[in-house]
Write a protein that holds these residues in place. Sequence first.
Motif, PDB file in Angstrom:
ATOM      1  N   VAL A   1       2.081   5.302   6.627  1.00 48.03           N
ATOM      2  CA  VAL A   1       1.333   6.502   6.067  1.00 48.03           C
ATOM      3  C   VAL A   1       0.744   7.159   7.539  1.00 48.03           C
TER       4      VAL A   1
ATOM      5  N   ARG B   1       2.473  11.092   8.297  1.00 50.37           N
ATOM      6  CA  ARG B   1       1.332  12.093   8.254  1.00 50.37           C
ATOM      7  C   ARG B   1       1.430  13.076   9.343  1.00 50.37           C
TER       8      ARG B   1
ATOM      9  N   ALA C   1       6.359  14.194   5.482  1.00 50.57           N
ATOM     10  CA  ALA C   1       5.144  14.049   4.793  1.00 50.57           C
ATOM     11  C   ALA C   1       4.999  13.692   3.452  1.00 50.57           C
ATOM     12  N   ALA C   2       6.186  14.219   2.945  1.00 46.51           N
ATOM     13  CA  ALA C   2       6.464  13.828   1.367  1.00 46.51           C
ATOM     14  C   ALA C   2       6.783  12.519   1.149  1.00 46.51           C
ATOM     15  N   GLU C   3       7.379  11.981   2.197  1.00 46.37           N
ATOM     16  CA  GLU C   3       7.439  10.269   2.090  1.00 46.37           C
ATOM     17  C   GLU C   3       6.169   9.621   2.296  1.00 46.37           C
TER      18      GLU C   3
ATOM     19  N   THR D   1       3.562  10.670   1.308  1.00 51.57           N
ATOM     20  CA  THR D   1       2.804  10.454  -0.212  1.00 51.57           C
ATOM     21  C   THR D   1       3.189   9.333  -1.019  1.00 51.57           C
ATOM     22  N   ASP D   2       4.364   9.098  -1.088  1.00 49.02           N
ATOM     23  CA  ASP D   2       5.101   7.908  -1.651  1.00 49.02           C
ATOM     24  C   ASP D   2       4.453   6.555  -1.260  1.00 49.02           C
ATOM     25  N   THR D   3       4.704   6.480   0.184  1.00 49.01           N
ATOM     26  CA  THR D   3       3.898   5.088   0.820  1.00 49.01           C
ATOM     27  C   THR D   3       2.470   5.293   0.520  1.00 49.01           C
ATOM     28  N   GLN D   4       1.918   6.337   0.498  1.00 47.34           N
ATOM     29  CA  GLN D   4       0.200   6.170   0.412  1.00 47.34           C
ATOM     30  C   GLN D   4      -0.045   5.565  -1.070  1.00 47.34           C
ATOM     31  N   LEU D   5       0.922   6.125  -1.989  1.00 49.50           N
ATOM     32  CA  LEU D   5       0.610   5.745  -3.366  1.00 49.50           C
ATOM     33  C   LEU D   5       0.900   4.059  -3.432  1.00 49.50           C
TER      34      LEU D   5
ATOM     35  N   GLN E   1      -2.157   2.608  -1.992  1.00 49.94           N
ATOM     36  CA  GLN E   1      -3.431   2.711  -2.854  1.00 49.94           C
ATOM     37  C   GLN E   1      -3.368   1.499  -4.066  1.00 49.94           C
TER      38      GLN E   1
END
Length: 869
Positions: free
Chosen positions: A629, A633, A640-642, A644-648, A651
């Motif tokens: 992430v 970022r 950056a879109a990728e 977001t997936d990794t960040q989800l 989490q």
Amino acid sequence: MGRNSQSPADMMSTKAFTLVSAVEWELLAGDKERVHIECVECCGKNLYVGTSDCVVYHFLLEERALPTGTATFSATKQLHRHLGFRKPVNELRAASALNRLLVLCDNSITLVNMMSLEPVPSGARIKGATALALNENPVNGDPFCVEVCIISVKRRTIQLFLVYEDRVQIVREVSTPEQPLAVAVDGHFLCLALTTQYIILNYNTGFSQDLFPYCSEEKRPIVKRIGRQEFLLAGPGGLGMFATVAGISQRAPVRWSENVIGAAICFPYVIALDDEFITVHSMLDQQQKQTLPFKEGHILQDFEGRVIVATSKGVYILVPLPLEKQIQDLLASHRVEEALVLAKGARRNIPKEKFQVMYRRILQQAGFIQFAQLQFLEAKELFRSGQLDVRELISLYPFLLPTSSSFTRSHPPLHEYADLHQLTQGDQEKMAKCKRFLMSYLNEVRSTEVANGYKEDIDTALLKLYAEADHDSLLDLLVTENSCLLTDSAAWLEKHNKYFALGLLYHYNNQDAAAVQLWVNIVNGDIHDSTRSDLYEYVVDFLTYSLDQELVWKYADWVLQKSEEVGVQVFTKRPLDEQQNSFNPDRVLTCLKKYPTALAKYLEHLVIDRRLQKEEYHTQLALLYLDKVLQQRSGTGSEAAEATDTQLKLQHLLQKSDLYRVHLLIDRTRGAGLPMESAILHGKLEEHEEALRILVHELRDFAAAEDYCLWRSEGRDPPYRQRLFHTLLAMYLQPGPAAPELAVAATDLLNHHAADFDAARVLPLLPGSWSVQLLRPFLTGAVRNSVHARRTTQVALGLAKSENLIYKYDKIKLKGSSVQLSDKKLCQMCQNPFCEPVFVRYPNGGLVHTHCAASRHRNPSSPGPGART
């Protein structure tokens, strides 16, 4: 179709018989021009000729076989004898069992010795006969006599006699509806040609059956017994008709000329004589097979398979060609159907085993004839019926048989072709059709009994055909059970650039290392084979299910270098028992250190799919997500879109897992600009105020704050959940620059989660400026909850009162019964009498001393009356 309507080529289409001379005129009568032959008889080697000057000649026939399959005959005159009449000898019949010759002359049948031609000493004879016939299916049962049927000189009369060596005996005289002109006999049945019709007459029962009409004035009748209970008749319209004793026809008629003089049978042929020709028809298909020019003939008879034809001046024999020779001639002329019909008909004349061998070979030859004419359906059926060694067919195709095959072609050969090139004369389209046929045929027979003993030859040939034709079934053959020979097949596949298929062949022969190396070379572009566009994925799948651990580890780096996401499947999709043993996670993780994407995929497999409860794996996966992430970022828009997936994913892992090292991750996220992740981590440490502060004041994500309360209170008791929501509400109601925004969030929180608040505690905290309408959902929910709680309490109280009332009733009922106590009543525990009016009564009515009851309560294991209730 009649003879007259056939072409000369058709008329001479089959050479079934050869006409050879048996007795020349000089041997008979020398220079007696006016003498001519009237009748003949043949019994074994004995030939008898009756002449117009009342002389009987006896000849011995000698047969000499020729290499062509026919034969020649020479006749040696034994003697001749004049019978003493001035009339011609009309008929001769031999009765070999009696050593007698029956001679019909001048309406009298004389018995003479077969060798000396002397009349029997007794002078026995049958008088008043115009024609005679022997019963070849006798009903008498006496081996020392023969049954003779004659047409009597008496009008419309048939007589039956028993003839012995030196005497005759009349048995029956039968009247007929019309004058009989010709007769044949079988058992009790007479087949008669009358003046206007043919009939069947049972002389034992008298029953007669009309067959069909004919005109005796226009044509000569023919009645001939051809077998048990079956006759051949000259019918109307030039037809040779077959009839049984039941009066029916079991065979189709043959078409003769209108003026047939005589007929004979030499199975499977019917032979007919007219004034110009001898014609030969098949009884099997009723077709005319042969025509022989023969003028002035007037006698045609068959004697135990030997057919004799005669003119007035000579005797000839129709010598049949061996049936096998006839069949081979038909096959050589490509007349397959006729050959097969003739072969089937030959069954009755050939021993069973010999016939089966011969017939199978004929079917095979016929199959190759049809094959050469590209009649593949017919050829296939003939090959199957003839039980063809399929290698005979494969050997026509160059290089299809394995080099190790010991096959040699049948001798004599089944066909005339060296190979397929000669058969098709180089026509590429025909060759392609032949190859397609062989593919289909081999595919059909490879799993049948036809393949027994040489399955390797069949499967190897089939593989070569498939490879050459680039046929889809090549792969199907190699992935199922097969007997393809490795050496031959490998060379052929390599020659036709079928490297993927070659790999399958290696795999089937337990050479997985060679197979995988070949496929790797194709993927790397070292060799070309476009069979599979997804060959890399196929290799990964192959390694995934391979039991060869060394092979998997050998190519692990190669598959990961090509694609980390796909390559890691060799570890993640393996059967579970292998993952636990041969491919334990720690060894795999060591291998994947150089491949971060693959490492993350594998850790996801361990943590999410297999749910391994190991802190190391959970922490390592969380750190991998975190690093990715942070790295993404700072990248471009797609990265950056990728992120977001990794960040989800990060989490989700932080929320669901309780095994990672929380403090380590808090340190890593501090100052990293990841407030949501920090809030989740603080929540894991039960630092709810800090977590909510981040969500409310840093992120301004009020929905996330609500979700946080729900997440952290999941599975906990209601007071815990209430504390979380009160904490969040208190944070919303704090004064500050964002107070208006937080006030809205507070009202939404109250209105959406009214059941999670204690209204009595909330109301004092609310600003006085808030209207009731603003908090209407909350207040409505609070009142509803309060009323619900009150009513629930009332119901519980009512139930408790009812229960208490029941207990009181039971107590009163127990107290209402009287107890009588005297010094004779014994304590049920100590068995001593009561000394004072004080006691304890148990529910079962038992009475005990107070001190006994007290001791029992101190020691519950002691026996007492309560134990018995």
